[in-house]
Design a protein around this motif. Structure first.
Motif, PDB file in Angstrom:
ATOM      1  N   LYS A   5       8.511 -11.877  -6.342  1.00  0.00           N
ATOM      2  CA  LYS A   5       7.747 -11.336  -5.210  1.00  0.00           C
ATOM      3  C   LYS A   5       8.621 -10.409  -4.370  1.00  0.00           C
ATOM      4  O   LYS A   5       8.193  -9.307  -4.007  1.00  0.00           O
ATOM      5  CB  LYS A   5       7.204 -12.473  -4.348  1.00  0.00           C
ATOM      6  CG  LYS A   5       6.393 -11.997  -3.172  1.00  0.00           C
ATOM      7  CD  LYS A   5       5.837 -13.155  -2.361  1.00  0.00           C
ATOM      8  CE  LYS A   5       5.068 -12.616  -1.159  1.00  0.00           C
ATOM      9  NZ  LYS A   5       4.508 -13.697  -0.356  1.00  0.00           N
ATOM     10  N   ARG A   8       9.192  -7.206  -6.268  1.00  0.00           N
ATOM     11  CA  ARG A   8       8.011  -6.325  -6.212  1.00  0.00           C
ATOM     12  C   ARG A   8       7.936  -5.611  -4.864  1.00  0.00           C
ATOM     13  O   ARG A   8       7.636  -4.411  -4.796  1.00  0.00           O
ATOM     14  CB  ARG A   8       6.731  -7.124  -6.469  1.00  0.00           C
ATOM     15  CG  ARG A   8       6.564  -7.562  -7.908  1.00  0.00           C
ATOM     16  CD  ARG A   8       5.161  -8.099  -8.181  1.00  0.00           C
ATOM     17  NE  ARG A   8       4.820  -9.245  -7.354  1.00  0.00           N
ATOM     18  CZ  ARG A   8       5.042 -10.524  -7.694  1.00  0.00           C
ATOM     19  NH1 ARG A   8       5.612 -10.812  -8.840  1.00  0.00           N
ATOM     20  NH2 ARG A   8       4.674 -11.496  -6.886  1.00  0.00           N
ATOM     21  N   GLN A   9       8.206  -6.339  -3.777  1.00  0.00           N
ATOM     22  CA  GLN A   9       8.198  -5.720  -2.450  1.00  0.00           C
ATOM     23  C   GLN A   9       9.268  -4.636  -2.358  1.00  0.00           C
ATOM     24  O   GLN A   9       9.032  -3.566  -1.794  1.00  0.00           O
ATOM     25  CB  GLN A   9       8.421  -6.777  -1.372  1.00  0.00           C
ATOM     26  CG  GLN A   9       7.267  -7.735  -1.219  1.00  0.00           C
ATOM     27  CD  GLN A   9       7.576  -8.921  -0.325  1.00  0.00           C
ATOM     28  OE1 GLN A   9       8.733  -9.261  -0.086  1.00  0.00           O
ATOM     29  NE2 GLN A   9       6.532  -9.586   0.159  1.00  0.00           N
ATOM     30  N   LEU A  12       8.113  -1.486  -4.140  1.00  0.00           N
ATOM     31  CA  LEU A  12       7.160  -0.727  -3.323  1.00  0.00           C
ATOM     32  C   LEU A  12       7.867   0.035  -2.212  1.00  0.00           C
ATOM     33  O   LEU A  12       7.552   1.200  -1.951  1.00  0.00           O
ATOM     34  CB  LEU A  12       6.087  -1.651  -2.749  1.00  0.00           C
ATOM     35  CG  LEU A  12       5.053  -2.147  -3.746  1.00  0.00           C
ATOM     36  CD1 LEU A  12       4.116  -3.155  -3.089  1.00  0.00           C
ATOM     37  CD2 LEU A  12       4.260  -0.998  -4.350  1.00  0.00           C
ATOM     38  N   ARG A  36       8.338  -6.229 -13.347  1.00  0.00           N
ATOM     39  CA  ARG A  36       7.832  -6.207 -11.978  1.00  0.00           C
ATOM     40  C   ARG A  36       6.811  -5.096 -11.802  1.00  0.00           C
ATOM     41  O   ARG A  36       5.820  -5.251 -11.088  1.00  0.00           O
ATOM     42  CB  ARG A  36       8.983  -6.019 -10.973  1.00  0.00           C
ATOM     43  CG  ARG A  36      10.102  -7.058 -11.001  1.00  0.00           C
ATOM     44  CD  ARG A  36       9.708  -8.489 -10.752  1.00  0.00           C
ATOM     45  NE  ARG A  36       9.029  -9.134 -11.832  1.00  0.00           N
ATOM     46  CZ  ARG A  36       9.626  -9.652 -12.933  1.00  0.00           C
ATOM     47  NH1 ARG A  36      10.923  -9.591 -13.085  1.00  0.00           N
ATOM     48  NH2 ARG A  36       8.904 -10.237 -13.876  1.00  0.00           N
ATOM     49  N   GLU A  39       3.549  -6.228 -13.156  1.00  0.00           N
ATOM     50  CA  GLU A  39       2.898  -7.137 -12.212  1.00  0.00           C
ATOM     51  C   GLU A  39       2.221  -6.360 -11.085  1.00  0.00           C
ATOM     52  O   GLU A  39       1.098  -6.685 -10.687  1.00  0.00           O
ATOM     53  CB  GLU A  39       3.920  -8.120 -11.643  1.00  0.00           C
ATOM     54  CG  GLU A  39       4.456  -9.095 -12.671  1.00  0.00           C
ATOM     55  CD  GLU A  39       5.703  -9.843 -12.251  1.00  0.00           C
ATOM     56  OE1 GLU A  39       6.150 -10.692 -13.033  1.00  0.00           O
ATOM     57  OE2 GLU A  39       6.254  -9.569 -11.158  1.00  0.00           O
ATOM     58  N   LEU A  40       2.900  -5.334 -10.571  1.00  0.00           N
ATOM     59  CA  LEU A  40       2.301  -4.510  -9.516  1.00  0.00           C
ATOM     60  C   LEU A  40       1.048  -3.794 -10.027  1.00  0.00           C
ATOM     61  O   LEU A  40       0.036  -3.719  -9.325  1.00  0.00           O
ATOM     62  CB  LEU A  40       3.316  -3.499  -8.983  1.00  0.00           C
ATOM     63  CG  LEU A  40       4.417  -4.075  -8.105  1.00  0.00           C
ATOM     64  CD1 LEU A  40       5.522  -3.054  -7.886  1.00  0.00           C
ATOM     65  CD2 LEU A  40       3.848  -4.555  -6.778  1.00  0.00           C
ATOM     66  N   ARG A  41       1.124  -3.279 -11.243  1.00  0.00           N
ATOM     67  CA  ARG A  41      -0.050  -2.614 -11.819  1.00  0.00           C
ATOM     68  C   ARG A  41      -1.204  -3.607 -11.994  1.00  0.00           C
ATOM     69  O   ARG A  41      -2.353  -3.270 -11.728  1.00  0.00           O
ATOM     70  CB  ARG A  41       0.325  -1.968 -13.145  1.00  0.00           C
ATOM     71  CG  ARG A  41       1.198  -0.741 -12.978  1.00  0.00           C
ATOM     72  CD  ARG A  41       1.653  -0.196 -14.319  1.00  0.00           C
ATOM     73  NE  ARG A  41       2.347   1.066 -14.175  1.00  0.00           N
ATOM     74  CZ  ARG A  41       3.512   1.349 -14.746  1.00  0.00           C
ATOM     75  NH1 ARG A  41       4.117   0.461 -15.527  1.00  0.00           N
ATOM     76  NH2 ARG A  41       4.081   2.527 -14.555  1.00  0.00           N
ATOM     77  N   LYS A  43      -1.820  -6.043 -10.182  1.00  0.00           N
ATOM     78  CA  LYS A  43      -2.350  -6.346  -8.845  1.00  0.00           C
ATOM     79  C   LYS A  43      -3.121  -5.164  -8.266  1.00  0.00           C
ATOM     80  O   LYS A  43      -3.611  -5.238  -7.149  1.00  0.00           O
ATOM     81  CB  LYS A  43      -1.204  -6.743  -7.909  1.00  0.00           C
ATOM     82  CG  LYS A  43      -0.584  -8.090  -8.266  1.00  0.00           C
ATOM     83  CD  LYS A  43       0.550  -8.410  -7.310  1.00  0.00           C
ATOM     84  CE  LYS A  43       1.159  -9.746  -7.634  1.00  0.00           C
ATOM     85  NZ  LYS A  43       0.295 -10.881  -7.313  1.00  0.00           N
ATOM     86  N   CYS A  45      -1.924  -1.710  -8.141  1.00  0.00           N
ATOM     87  CA  CYS A  45      -1.155  -0.520  -7.768  1.00  0.00           C
ATOM     88  C   CYS A  45      -1.230   0.507  -8.892  1.00  0.00           C
ATOM     89  O   CYS A  45      -1.169   0.154 -10.069  1.00  0.00           O
ATOM     90  CB  CYS A  45       0.310  -0.870  -7.530  1.00  0.00           C
ATOM     91  SG  CYS A  45       0.587  -1.906  -6.095  1.00  0.00           S
ATOM     92  N   GLU A  72      -1.407   2.105  -3.607  1.00  0.00           N
ATOM     93  CA  GLU A  72      -1.135   0.676  -3.555  1.00  0.00           C
ATOM     94  C   GLU A  72      -2.428  -0.114  -3.667  1.00  0.00           C
ATOM     95  O   GLU A  72      -3.505   0.396  -3.403  1.00  0.00           O
ATOM     96  CB  GLU A  72      -0.410   0.319  -2.257  1.00  0.00           C
ATOM     97  CG  GLU A  72       0.983   0.917  -2.186  1.00  0.00           C
ATOM     98  CD  GLU A  72       1.758   0.471  -0.992  1.00  0.00           C
ATOM     99  OE1 GLU A  72       1.725  -0.737  -0.668  1.00  0.00           O
ATOM    100  OE2 GLU A  72       2.395   1.318  -0.367  1.00  0.00           O
TER     101      GLU A  72
END
Length: 74
Positions: A5, A8-9, A12, A36, A39-41, A43, A45, A72
């Motif tokens: 997590k 990922r932050q 970004l 990572r 995972e963002l994609r 979610k 992004c 985002e």
């Protein structure tokens, strides 16, 4: 050790400032940028990948993704 997590932050935060490569993200402490980013994609992004060649700190040439944050997740 940082959690997924937190990584990922961090990705970004870096991508908000502009494009970044796999090596750039690793140098910021992201151990597995591709995972990572996936995972963002997942979610929501939108992150574009541009492929290029880049030298690491040992002078070894690697094919690297250069990532661009398009939007985002909501």
């Amino acid at each position: 050790m940082t959690t997924n997590k937190i990584q990922r932050q961090l990705i970004l935060e870096v991508l908000r400032a502009g494009p970044a490569s796999t090596l750039d993200l690793r140098s910021k402490g992201v151990m597995h940028p591709a995972g990572r980013l996936m995972e963002l994609r997942n979610k929501g992004c939108l992150i574009d990948t541009h492929w290029s060649w880049q030298f690491d700190s040992a002078g070894i040439r690697h094919r690297q993704g250069r990532y661009v944050l398009l939007s985002e997740a909501l």
